[in-house]
Design a protein around this motif. Sequence first.
Motif, PDB file in Angstrom:
ATOM      1  N   GLN A 152       0.827  -1.206   0.000  1.00  0.00           N
ATOM      2  CA  GLN A 152       0.000   0.000   0.000  1.00  0.00           C
ATOM      3  C   GLN A 152       0.863   1.258   0.000  1.00  0.00           C
ATOM      4  O   GLN A 152       0.561   2.229  -0.696  1.00  0.00           O
ATOM      5  CB  GLN A 152      -0.939  -0.014   1.211  1.00  0.00           C
ATOM      6  CG  GLN A 152      -2.070  -1.030   1.106  1.00  0.00           C
ATOM      7  CD  GLN A 152      -2.997  -0.981   2.303  1.00  0.00           C
ATOM      8  OE1 GLN A 152      -2.565  -0.753   3.430  1.00  0.00           O
ATOM      9  NE2 GLN A 152      -4.285  -1.196   2.072  1.00  0.00           N
ATOM     10  N   GLN A 153       1.940   1.249   0.788  1.00  0.00           N
ATOM     11  CA  GLN A 153       2.838   2.399   0.825  1.00  0.00           C
ATOM     12  C   GLN A 153       3.495   2.615  -0.526  1.00  0.00           C
ATOM     13  O   GLN A 153       3.643   3.748  -0.991  1.00  0.00           O
ATOM     14  CB  GLN A 153       3.900   2.206   1.900  1.00  0.00           C
ATOM     15  CG  GLN A 153       4.822   3.412   2.091  1.00  0.00           C
ATOM     16  CD  GLN A 153       4.052   4.655   2.498  1.00  0.00           C
ATOM     17  OE1 GLN A 153       3.340   4.644   3.502  1.00  0.00           O
ATOM     18  NE2 GLN A 153       4.189   5.740   1.726  1.00  0.00           N
ATOM     19  N   ARG A 154       3.894   1.505  -1.190  1.00  0.00           N
ATOM     20  CA  ARG A 154       4.506   1.591  -2.512  1.00  0.00           C
ATOM     21  C   ARG A 154       3.523   2.216  -3.512  1.00  0.00           C
ATOM     22  O   ARG A 154       3.887   3.063  -4.327  1.00  0.00           O
ATOM     23  CB  ARG A 154       4.922   0.202  -2.980  1.00  0.00           C
ATOM     24  CG  ARG A 154       5.714   0.197  -4.293  1.00  0.00           C
ATOM     25  CD  ARG A 154       6.118  -1.211  -4.701  1.00  0.00           C
ATOM     26  NE  ARG A 154       7.045  -1.805  -3.745  1.00  0.00           N
ATOM     27  CZ  ARG A 154       6.768  -2.865  -2.994  1.00  0.00           C
ATOM     28  NH1 ARG A 154       5.584  -3.450  -3.066  1.00  0.00           N
ATOM     29  NH2 ARG A 154       7.670  -3.353  -2.164  1.00  0.00           N
ATOM     30  N   LEU A 155       2.263   1.810  -3.413  1.00  0.00           N
ATOM     31  CA  LEU A 155       1.236   2.351  -4.310  1.00  0.00           C
ATOM     32  C   LEU A 155       0.972   3.832  -4.007  1.00  0.00           C
ATOM     33  O   LEU A 155       0.812   4.640  -4.920  1.00  0.00           O
ATOM     34  CB  LEU A 155      -0.057   1.549  -4.163  1.00  0.00           C
ATOM     35  CG  LEU A 155      -0.009   0.117  -4.712  1.00  0.00           C
ATOM     36  CD1 LEU A 155      -1.193  -0.694  -4.201  1.00  0.00           C
ATOM     37  CD2 LEU A 155       0.029   0.117  -6.234  1.00  0.00           C
ATOM     38  N   GLU A 156       0.942   4.184  -2.711  1.00  0.00           N
ATOM     39  CA  GLU A 156       0.742   5.592  -2.336  1.00  0.00           C
ATOM     40  C   GLU A 156       1.869   6.460  -2.881  1.00  0.00           C
ATOM     41  O   GLU A 156       1.619   7.571  -3.372  1.00  0.00           O
ATOM     42  CB  GLU A 156       0.683   5.717  -0.814  1.00  0.00           C
ATOM     43  CG  GLU A 156      -0.592   5.171  -0.196  1.00  0.00           C
ATOM     44  CD  GLU A 156      -0.532   5.187   1.322  1.00  0.00           C
ATOM     45  OE1 GLU A 156       0.371   5.845   1.881  1.00  0.00           O
ATOM     46  OE2 GLU A 156      -1.389   4.535   1.956  1.00  0.00           O
ATOM     47  N   ASP A 157       3.089   5.967  -2.798  1.00  0.00           N
ATOM     48  CA  ASP A 157       4.234   6.733  -3.302  1.00  0.00           C
ATOM     49  C   ASP A 157       4.141   6.925  -4.808  1.00  0.00           C
ATOM     50  O   ASP A 157       4.438   8.011  -5.331  1.00  0.00           O
ATOM     51  CB  ASP A 157       5.543   6.023  -2.948  1.00  0.00           C
ATOM     52  CG  ASP A 157       5.825   6.036  -1.452  1.00  0.00           C
ATOM     53  OD1 ASP A 157       5.214   6.860  -0.739  1.00  0.00           O
ATOM     54  OD2 ASP A 157       6.657   5.225  -1.001  1.00  0.00           O
ATOM     55  N   LEU A 158       3.701   5.884  -5.517  1.00  0.00           N
ATOM     56  CA  LEU A 158       3.552   5.987  -6.969  1.00  0.00           C
ATOM     57  C   LEU A 158       2.459   6.983  -7.335  1.00  0.00           C
ATOM     58  O   LEU A 158       2.624   7.808  -8.237  1.00  0.00           O
ATOM     59  CB  LEU A 158       3.220   4.613  -7.560  1.00  0.00           C
ATOM     60  CG  LEU A 158       4.389   3.684  -7.862  1.00  0.00           C
ATOM     61  CD1 LEU A 158       3.887   2.281  -8.194  1.00  0.00           C
ATOM     62  CD2 LEU A 158       5.229   4.229  -9.018  1.00  0.00           C
ATOM     63  N   ILE A 159       1.348   6.899  -6.614  1.00  0.00           N
ATOM     64  CA  ILE A 159       0.241   7.820  -6.883  1.00  0.00           C
ATOM     65  C   ILE A 159       0.689   9.263  -6.659  1.00  0.00           C
ATOM     66  O   ILE A 159       0.427  10.149  -7.484  1.00  0.00           O
ATOM     67  CB  ILE A 159      -0.973   7.478  -5.995  1.00  0.00           C
ATOM     68  CG1 ILE A 159      -1.593   6.153  -6.437  1.00  0.00           C
ATOM     69  CG2 ILE A 159      -2.020   8.595  -6.048  1.00  0.00           C
ATOM     70  CD1 ILE A 159      -2.622   5.592  -5.459  1.00  0.00           C
ATOM     71  N   HIS A 160       1.364   9.497  -5.538  1.00  0.00           N
ATOM     72  CA  HIS A 160       1.822  10.863  -5.249  1.00  0.00           C
ATOM     73  C   HIS A 160       2.806  11.348  -6.319  1.00  0.00           C
ATOM     74  O   HIS A 160       2.731  12.504  -6.757  1.00  0.00           O
ATOM     75  CB  HIS A 160       2.481  10.932  -3.876  1.00  0.00           C
ATOM     76  CG  HIS A 160       3.044  12.290  -3.568  1.00  0.00           C
ATOM     77  ND1 HIS A 160       2.250  13.384  -3.279  1.00  0.00           N
ATOM     78  CD2 HIS A 160       4.336  12.753  -3.551  1.00  0.00           C
ATOM     79  CE1 HIS A 160       3.009  14.443  -3.085  1.00  0.00           C
ATOM     80  NE2 HIS A 160       4.278  14.092  -3.232  1.00  0.00           N
TER      81      HIS A 160
END
Length: 288
Positions: free
Chosen positions: A50-58
């Motif tokens: 989830q953190q990896r996905l949040e970083d990509l989204i940001h």
Amino acid sequence: MTNREIKALISLLDDPESAPHVEGKIQTLGETIIPFLEESWEESLDPRQQQRLEDLIHHLQFEGLQQRFRVWRETGAENLLEGMWLLNSYQYPDADFQSLNRAIEQLRFEVWTLLQPEMHPADQVQTLNHVFFRAHKFAANTQNFHSPANSMLHRVLETKRGNPLTLCVIYLLVAQRLKLPVFGVNLPNLFVLTYQLESPLEPFYINCYNRGLVLSRTDIEHYVQQLNLTPNDIFFQPCTHLDIVRRALRNLQLSFEKLQEPAKAIEVGQLLTILTDDPQPSDTDPNE
């Protein structure tokens, strides 16, 4: 890529060996892939994923925001509401421009219904003050002066609390829609507005951080003297919409520094660099 191919690509982020390559590929796809990343985040039970996905989204949102700031400046930086909405989008990517526009338009309508033909400029300002500071109770956010929310236009419209700059911006947007000759002024430590009267009459100034208090040029001169500064034309004359958004970004940058969020402060600094040839702060202090 088809939707199925995009989902298959995102699923490869689970593989530590292929994840770096997959992230690079995802970043080339741009903001259009964000809904798929958000869907994957909702379906994941792995906090690291989830953190990896949040970083990509940001990352994708920030890349898009930088590009929109470039376009805004290159096309003349004339729409102040758009510039402030872009700043708003840094912290709130889903903030709706049309919602901001409707809120400003509602304020404009309320003031318009009270204005009379041939009304004296001082009375026009008193009418604006009545709607803003008495009817809607806009006020200075003195308790949380350095909160990033003070720089977010939609939050100020919701809470009716802001810093000198955002209060002035809302007031200015309404005045401009009413065709009143009101402009921003880059004072040190305090952003104010000026009502530019026709020559030979001198303009007067409006302090939105003090409930629309009207000031004379002499008042501004005394204020500058109290700061032990050499008088400068920019302390009395209208500034551009580009100047206003630059100053708003400096306010936001300082807010994040005060909150010890250096990563966000650096990113806001990158946005500021897009809007100025000189990335260093100006002579005027932020948070106004």
